[in-house]
Enzyme design. Structure first.
Site, PDB file in Angstrom:
ATOM      1  N   LYS A 264      29.236 -19.543  -0.355  1.00 46.54           N
ATOM      2  CA  LYS A 264      29.816 -20.798   0.140  1.00 46.54           C
ATOM      3  C   LYS A 264      28.707 -21.797   0.457  1.00 46.54           C
ATOM      4  CE  LYS A 264      33.970 -18.531   1.941  1.00 46.54           C
ATOM      5  NZ  LYS A 264      34.779 -18.053   3.069  1.00 46.54           N
TER       6      LYS A 264
ATOM      7  N   ASP B  98      39.532 -24.189   6.494  1.00 42.65           N
ATOM      8  CA  ASP B  98      40.202 -23.012   5.929  1.00 42.65           C
ATOM      9  C   ASP B  98      41.721 -23.208   5.883  1.00 42.65           C
ATOM     10  OD1 ASP B  98      38.594 -20.834   5.081  1.00 42.65           O
ATOM     11  OD2 ASP B  98      38.036 -20.372   7.154  1.00 42.65           O
TER      12      ASP B  98
ATOM     13  N   GLN C 220      33.972 -16.967   9.318  1.00 37.39           N
ATOM     14  CA  GLN C 220      34.278 -15.977   8.284  1.00 37.39           C
ATOM     15  C   GLN C 220      35.066 -14.810   8.879  1.00 37.39           C
ATOM     16  OE1 GLN C 220      33.728 -16.411   5.032  1.00 37.39           O
ATOM     17  NE2 GLN C 220      34.526 -14.409   4.473  1.00 37.39           N
TER      18      GLN C 220
HETATM   19  N1  GUN Z   1      37.792 -13.893   4.598  1.00 36.33           N
HETATM   20  C1  GUN Z   1      38.370 -13.680   3.394  1.00 36.33           C
HETATM   21  N2  GUN Z   1      38.770 -14.857   2.856  1.00 36.33           N
HETATM   22  C2  GUN Z   1      38.438 -15.819   3.745  1.00 36.33           C
HETATM   23  C3  GUN Z   1      38.575 -17.238   3.744  1.00 36.33           C
HETATM   24  O1  GUN Z   1      39.125 -17.866   2.827  1.00 36.33           O
HETATM   25  N3  GUN Z   1      38.092 -17.876   4.848  1.00 36.33           N
HETATM   26  C4  GUN Z   1      37.511 -17.217   5.886  1.00 36.33           C
HETATM   27  N4  GUN Z   1      37.078 -17.932   6.919  1.00 36.33           N
HETATM   28  N5  GUN Z   1      37.363 -15.895   5.917  1.00 36.33           N
HETATM   29  C5  GUN Z   1      37.829 -15.213   4.846  1.00 36.33           C
END
Ligand code: GUN
Length: 292
Positions: free
Chosen positions: A53, A120, A97
């Site tokens: 990311k 998100d 995350q």
């Molecule tokens: N863990 C798995 N997928 C995601 C996501 O799209 N965002 C976040 N913050 N954590 C995740």
């Protein structure tokens, strides 16, 4: 005839390049979009996602604040961090995350993020607005799936979409989005309580596998000509790999590609789209902050 492979990697690159152009326009106005990326603990998959990311943000000309906290971080400490980031006007988005360590209440953390910075799309305010069709951040993986289908020219209107998996991150929001008038699909959501799963999956014009169960969708569960979208990212131990594992989706790719009309691979299918839509949402957050 074998299915057409949907190249999520290239489609994601195009999305990111488009965002990069818009970032240049913002930079000319003195604004550099900035996402705070918070990782608690050392879950290897999470470290890999967060690194991916941050790399994508940098490539689009954005800043990321890399905040890595030890596994023992308390819920209160994390809430304090979020409060500081909420108040920092140079930070446009906040991503924590998931999963978080067991001793931290995920819902409490997600709810603490200012909805305007929740790129998100997990905050209840954003989830609620998405549900009733109002403007909100769309969760990245479901949004990525929709952009993949649109880019491939795959019709959703009047189609029967069957989703396997009911997570808050993928299955549930994707089901809601597919029923929007612009997609106009009929949706079935299957889960661990579903009886005769393959009866349902065989009805699908578009089958989305998002259960987190490696290879669970086999060729005999798919209607010939169906579009198959594999959201699964499972790590399978593999001694022949330097990393010690290989990635495997929820779909038995080799078998299903002989039956489907289109299929996403793992890796390089849905995964890169999740990252691209995060970059897109971060841009949106920065743009909205100027207008606010
Ligand atoms: N863990 C798995 N997928 C995601 C996501 O799209 N965002 C976040 N913050 N954590 C995740």
């Amino acid at each position: 005839m074998a299915a057409q492979i949907i190249d999520g990697f290239s489609i994601a690159q195009n999305v990111r390049a488009g965002v990069g152009e818009k970032v240049k326009e913002l930079q000319a106005q003195g604004v550099i979009p900035c996402l705070a990326v918070v990782l608690v603990g050392e879950n290897p998959a999470s470290i890999s996602y967060v690194t991916g990311k941050e790399k994508a943000l940098a490539e689009a000309g954005m800043k990321s604040l890399d905040i890595r906290l030890p596994e023992q971080t308390t819920e209160e400490e994390l809430l304090q961090r979020i409060d500081t980031l909420n108040k920092d006007s140079s930070v446009h988005g906040i991503l924590v995350q998931l999963p978080l360590p067991q001793h931290i209440d995920e819902d409490r953390i997600i709810t603490a993020i200012k909805p305007e910075k929740d790129v998100d799309g997990f905050h209840p305010v954003n989830v609620g607005n998405m549900m009733i069709g109002k403007k909100s951040f769309l969760p990245c993986t479901p949004h990525g799936v929709l952009v993949l289908l649109k880019t491939m020219g795959i019709e959703t209107k009047g189609k029967h979409v069957v989703i396997v998996g009911r997570s808050n991150i993928v299955g549930k929001p994707l089901g809601i989005l597919f029923t929007r008038r612009e997609y106009n699909a009929t949706v079935t959501i299957c889960h661990t309580g579903t009886k005769d799963l393959s009866y349902h999956t065989k009805q699908a014009d578009i089958l989305v596998a998002a259960a987190g169960s490696p290879g669970m969708i086999t060729a005999d569960m798919v209607k010939p000509g169906a579009v198959v979208i594999d959201v699964g990212v499972n790590r399978i131990p593999d001694a022949s790999k330097k990393s010690g594992f290989r990635l495997c989706g929820d779909v038995d790719f080799e078998g299903v590609k002989e039956v489907a009309s289109h299929i996403t691979p793992v890796p390089k299918g849905v995964g890169p789209m999740t990252i691209a839509m995060l970059v897109f949402n971060t841009l949106e957050a920065a743009v909205a902050s100027i207008k606010a």
